[in-house]
Design a protein around this motif. Structure first.
Motif, short mmCIF file in Angstrom:
data_model
loop_
_atom_site.label_atom_id
_atom_site.label_comp_id
_atom_site.label_asym_id
_atom_site.label_seq_id
_atom_site.Cartn_x
_atom_site.Cartn_y
_atom_site.Cartn_z
N LEU A 583 43.76 14.45 -53.63
CA LEU A 583 43.32 15.85 -53.57
C LEU A 583 42.51 16.21 -54.81
O LEU A 583 41.54 16.97 -54.73
N GLN A 584 42.92 15.70 -55.97
CA GLN A 584 42.17 15.97 -57.20
C GLN A 584 40.71 15.55 -57.06
O GLN A 584 39.80 16.22 -57.56
N LYS A 585 40.48 14.44 -56.39
CA LYS A 585 39.13 13.91 -56.25
C LYS A 585 38.33 14.60 -55.15
O LYS A 585 37.11 14.77 -55.27
N ASN A 586 39.02 14.99 -54.09
CA ASN A 586 38.30 15.42 -52.89
C ASN A 586 38.41 16.90 -52.56
O ASN A 586 37.62 17.42 -51.77
N LEU A 587 39.40 17.57 -53.13
CA LEU A 587 39.65 18.95 -52.73
C LEU A 587 38.73 19.93 -53.46
O LEU A 587 38.43 19.76 -54.65
N SER A 588 38.30 20.96 -52.75
CA SER A 588 37.52 22.04 -53.33
C SER A 588 38.25 23.35 -53.08
O SER A 588 38.97 23.49 -52.09
N PRO A 589 38.07 24.34 -53.96
CA PRO A 589 38.76 25.61 -53.75
C PRO A 589 38.24 26.31 -52.50
O PRO A 589 37.09 26.14 -52.09
N GLU A 590 39.12 27.11 -51.90
CA GLU A 590 38.76 27.81 -50.68
C GLU A 590 37.75 28.92 -50.97
O GLU A 590 37.92 29.72 -51.89
N LYS A 591 36.70 28.95 -50.17
CA LYS A 591 35.69 30.00 -50.26
C LYS A 591 35.43 30.56 -48.86
O LYS A 591 35.69 29.89 -47.85
N ASP A 592 34.89 31.75 -48.82
CA ASP A 592 34.47 32.30 -47.54
C ASP A 592 33.38 33.33 -47.73
O ASP A 592 33.17 33.87 -48.82
N TRP A 593 32.64 33.54 -46.66
CA TRP A 593 31.70 34.64 -46.56
C TRP A 593 32.33 35.68 -45.62
O TRP A 593 32.79 35.33 -44.52
N VAL A 594 32.34 36.91 -46.06
CA VAL A 594 32.90 38.00 -45.26
C VAL A 594 31.82 39.06 -45.05
O VAL A 594 31.17 39.49 -46.00
N TYR A 595 31.67 39.48 -43.79
CA TYR A 595 30.67 40.48 -43.43
C TYR A 595 31.39 41.63 -42.71
O TYR A 595 32.25 41.40 -41.87
N ALA A 596 31.02 42.85 -43.03
CA ALA A 596 31.59 44.01 -42.36
C ALA A 596 30.51 45.05 -42.14
O ALA A 596 29.63 45.25 -42.99
N VAL A 597 30.56 45.70 -40.99
CA VAL A 597 29.61 46.76 -40.67
C VAL A 597 30.37 47.84 -39.91
O VAL A 597 31.30 47.53 -39.14
N GLY A 598 30.01 49.10 -40.14
CA GLY A 598 30.78 50.15 -39.49
C GLY A 598 30.02 51.45 -39.33
O GLY A 598 28.97 51.69 -39.95
N TYR A 599 30.61 52.28 -38.47
CA TYR A 599 30.08 53.62 -38.19
C TYR A 599 31.25 54.59 -38.19
O TYR A 599 32.36 54.27 -37.73
N ARG A 600 31.02 55.79 -38.69
CA ARG A 600 32.07 56.80 -38.74
C ARG A 600 31.50 58.16 -38.33
O ARG A 600 30.39 58.54 -38.73
#
Length: 801
Positions: A583-600
């Motif tokens: 895991l030390q050699k191959n693991l990468s930290p978790e990342k994500d792209w988050v998108y949100a859109v809204g109307y009120r």
């Protein structure tokens, strides 16, 4: 800015960008759930909206409630007035007061569409059996702070933070700012992937006074709260408060109790007219007998209320010695479940303290800093019939996980206003010393002494006679953020910024018992998670008097979790050193792209919102667990997750005092690939994520007339998958709660004398609350489910003076 109308007590406020903000009901009680697991199944106060316009506050100066912090813009939001400006939902004190006093503030957060909170007890204090998800993100994937102090990972037995229940008395929390989108770049956190929760305690009152309340409930539950406010002590405005609470919940299944006592203290010292210093301290002592973990096989074969054997030590003793047998089934035996233990629970002592400085250096430049320290010592226990007591000869012993963490750190930021720009830049640093170990303690021979209590002390019959493992780590976290909020025109706000993050952890196993672990070496070594540029962009546009559009997008990263052997989604929780090195050699930290859109849309008769969101997570660590809960075999594997969802909410206020609220949420989260373990390939691509419902419906009907407030809530949560390949699940459930309160006003020397009565789980529904607390199976069943509380009644009398 155009006028608008939104419900009192539940607000949407600007944070770092324009995320989802939803309109909520008034006067609701516990957001709750219910479920019936069929035998043999294999899936097993807010007030009425104001009639006057809400007003926008200028850049915050010293105020009673303080500014919303976490973005380039500060916004005053009072407890009883709502301001809807793009980004974050604000759950105020008025909402918390509708719940039974002492209820976890996370239950109030559950009012929001897209949020799922569950617990084994009606108050939400049992940390082992409590969980909160926001749009599919678990509580260890959310950022959380208390008065600017990072809480980090709020899960049970965490060595990198702790739950807000352990950090502040719920009565003293003034409001909670919730971002259901990416969260703000200025929020100090190493776990933010899908949103943030910022809890803020209220300031001491300006006048000398206090409050007392006494509550009673089912199963011999009671709760006491007392608070004293000094009022202003001098012409500079110095004031302080101190409060004490004592809760004792009786278990609805089995013996024991869930006890917690806490002390809060807060000091406020204005500095001139534009600056302020605040100091906060909390001490918490949590002693809980837990509910026994169950499996689908146990529910089918033993029924709903299978408890620990406590306090019948004789029965547990003879069962462990093989002198008697207790009911079981072939399915339970084949599953490897441990259906009968003497007891299990936890004992934690926590300290939280911090200093907040909000200093006006010039008319356009402010300097905000927080210095803090936290300490947690925890003992997490099971009686273990598989390990006899060596010192006494008893056929069972007490298995105790001992954790300790000490965190010290600071945040500091500068906020500069120039023209139509508000620029926010700052850093956060934290050092965490973490330890975890597994030990066994002697139980007495039958008739030769009192058995150990699951909450301790544990060395009554000698020191630990056996150790399974020992871990020690040192973690350093550093972040930097820069953000600009620009208003090119009055009704348009554009936010752009980024965060840099660096987290290093060194250490690991410092003791290994091969007879227990089965390996020659446990994980030890360093891991670093780093990202120089995590961007965040959002905007909010009010294009008509009652209409608002907003969007928010960001890239987030979560650092590596730090947990011991066989526990959690951590590189150090794998079974041996060789696996860790890979895991030390191959693991990468978790990342994500988050998108949100809204109307009120907001006016005096209707408040409505609609929000859509999407997230792509990569390098997500998933824990697949085999073996038994007393001897788990943990596999940590990376995967990807794709999420699409929509939330909608509407509140109608047709007449004065009446509010009708409805919300629906749909979440479609799937794994992006198959998972390979030592046992082979599991075909998880396209399968739904575990433990989170795809569909949620929440409704509230509330009415206020003079001093009387009444409310009725009903909630539905759909089926949740239990295994990664989706071949086991638990069905959806409905749950209703109701309550009423009457305020008599001033009676003698007492002010706001009130009586309230609440019913939790009105129709006594059966439902699974927490899932996966011991990990989720790749396929099939596992002893990792918690049952939700049965119908319970609570009454409270309170008064101010």
């Amino acid at each position: 800015m155009p006028a608008m109308f939104v419900p009192d007590g539940v607000q949407a406020a600007t944070n770092s960008a324009a995320t989802s903000s939803n309109t909520l009901p008034h006067h609701g009680v516990h957001p709750t759930r219910s479920l019936h697991v069929a035998p043999g199944s294999r899936h097993a106060g807010t007030r009425a909206p104001s009639r006057s316009p809400a007003r926008t506050a200028p850049v915050a100066r010293h105020r009673e409630h303080g500014p919303v912090q976490g973005g380039s813009e500060a916004l005053e939001v009072s407890s009883h007035r709502s301001v809807s400006r793009g980004a974050d939902n604000v759950v105020s004190k008025a909402v918390m007061e509708q719940f039974t006093p002492g209820t976890s503030v996370l239950k109030a957060v559950d009012r929001l569409p897209g949020v799922s909170f569950s617990s084994t007890d009606p108050m939400g204090l049992d940390i082992w059996g409590a969980s909160i998800y926001v749009r599919g993100f678990f509580m260890d994937q959310l950022g959380a702070t208390l008065d600017g102090i990072p809480l980090n990972d709020m899960t049970y037995q965490s060595t990198n933070g702790y739950n807000v229940v352990q950090a502040a008395i719920s009565d003293d929390i003034e409001r909670t700012i919730v971002s259901e989108g990416p969260g703000g770049v200025a929020v100090p956190s190493t776990s933010t992937l899908g949103g943030t929760m910022q809890f803020e305690t209220g300031d001491p009152k300006d006048k000398l006074g206090g409050k007392v309340s006494q509550g009673f409930g089912s199963y011999s539950s009671y709760r006491t709260y007392a608070r004293l406010d000094s009022g202003k002590l001098n012409n500079t405005g110095t004031k302080f408060m101190t409060a004490y609470s004592r809760s004792d919940e009786g278990l609805w299944a089995g013996g024991g109790s869930q006890f917690q006592q806490q002390v809060d203290a807060k000091l406020v010292q204005p500095i001139g007219n534009e600056s302020v210093m605040k100091a906060f301290f909390n001490w918490s002592d949590l002693q809980e007998w837990g509910y026994w973990d169950t499996s689908l096989a146990m529910l089918d074969g033993l029924g709903w209320r299978t408890p620990h054997l406590y306090p019948n030590y004789g029965l547990a003793y003879n069962y462990a010695a093989g002198n008697i047998s207790l009911p079981t089934t072939d399915a339970i035996d084949a599953n490897g479940d441990s259906p009968y233990l003497y007891d299990g629970g936890q004992h934690e002592v926590d300290y939280t303290g911090g200093l907040n400085f909000d200093l006006a250096l010039t008319d356009n430049l402010r300097w905000r800093s927080t210095l803090y320290g936290t300490s947690q010592t925890g003992y997490y226990t099971y009686s273990d019939a598989s390990v006899p007591s060596e010192g006494t000869g008893a056929p069972l012993s007490e298995e105790v996980w001992q954790n300790r963490q000490e965190r010290y750190g600071f945040t500091t930021s500068f906020l500069y206003k120039i023209a139509n720009h508000n620029i926010d830049t700052g850093v956060w640093y934290e050092n965490n010393n973490q330890d975890a170990g597994l030990f066994w303690y002697n139980e007495p021979l039958l008739g030769q002494g009192a058995p150990l209590k699951t909450v301790g002390p544990y060395n009554v019959y000698g020191a630990a006679f056996r150790q399974g493992y020992g871990f020690s780590w040192r973690t350093n976290n550093f972040t930097y953020h820069l953000q600009d909020t620009w208003r090119p025109i009055t009704n348009l706000r554009i936010t752009a910024g980024f965060k840099s993050m660096l987290a290093t952890t060194s250490g690991g196993a410092n003791y290994n018992n091969p007879d227990y672990t089965g390996v020659d070496a446990l994980p030890n070594g360093g891991m670093t998670a780093a990202s120089a540029f995590l961007p965040h962009v959002g905007a909010s546009y009010r294009f008509l008097q009652h209409h608002e559009f907003y969007f928010d997008l960001a890239e987030n990263m979560r650092t590596y979790q730090v947990t011991a052997n066989g526990v959690g989604q951590s590189p150090w929780s794998v079974q041996d050193q060789d696996t860790f090195r890979k895991l030390q050699k191959n693991l990468s930290p978790e990342k994500d792209w988050v998108y949100a859109v809204g109307y009120r849309y907001t006016d005096k008769l209707i408040q409505a919102s609609l929000a859509g969101y999407h997230a792509d997570a990569r390098n997500r660590l998933q824990t697949a667990t085999e073996g038994t809960i007393l001897a788990p075999v943990n596999t940590v594997v990376p995967t990807t997750v794709h999420t699409n969802g929509v939330d909608a909410a509407v509140t109608l206020t047709p007449i004065k005092g009446l509010a009708i609220y409805n919300s629906v949420s749909y979440n479609h989260s799937t794994y992006g690939g198959n998972i390979t373990t030592s046992d082979g390939i599991y075909y998880t691509k396209g399968k739904k994520i575990v433990n989170f419902p795809q569909f949620m419906y929440k409704a509230n009907l509330s009415y206020r007339w003079k001093g009387l407030e009444t409310h009725f809530d009903v909630h539905y949560y759909s089926k949740r998958y239990f295994s990664y390949v989706n071949d086991t699940s638990v069905p959806g459930y409905w749950l209703a709660s109701t309550g009423a309160r009457y305020n008599f006003g001033k009676v003698g020397f007492a002010k706001n004398l009130s009586v309230d009565f609440n019913v939790y789980n009105l129709f006594n529904s059966k439902y699974i609350s927490m899932m996966g607390q011991n990990g989720n199976p790749m396929s099939g069943d596992y002893q990792s489910l918690e049952r939700g509380a049965v119908r319970e009644f609570f009454g409270t009398v309170s008064a101010e003076f």
